[in-house]
Design a protein around this motif. Structure first.
Motif: not given
Length: 103
Positions: A27-31, A38-40, A60-61, A67-71
């Protein structure tokens, strides 16, 4: 179409056929900072991703808490298979950043 758009399309929107199994959506949006539709949910770090990059992304997150999971991807011992393992975020944050003992 301008030159910037042509370059963005070539670099950001195309992927080698060998990677199509990933079924990745982009998903590319404005800078710049803005609300996201959306929710990461998760971040998966590749095998060659430096620890400093993992640390920077996790930090940063973390604010506000998410609730972002890291793998991370690792090779399964004694095979050529790759597996996804949960990143031990607590351990990483407890051991980094590393500083000189004289500070």
């Amino acid at each position: 179409r301008g030159a910037r758009q042509v370059v963005d399309d070539a670099v950001l929107l195309k992927k080698a056929r060998d990677w199509r199994y990933e079924k990745e959506w982009r998903l590319i949006g404005r800078r710049g900072a803005q609300d996201s539709p959306i929710e990461l949910e998760e971040v998966v770090f590749g095998m060659r991703c430096p620890l400093a990059v993992k640390y920077a992304v996790v930090r940063a997150l973390e604010d506000p808490p998410t609730t972002v999971k890291f793998y991370e991807i690792r090779r399964k011992p004694d095979t050529f298979l790759l597996n996804r393992y949960a990143l031990d975020v607590d351990e990483m944050l407890a051991s980094l950043p590393r500083r000189s003992l004289s500070l």
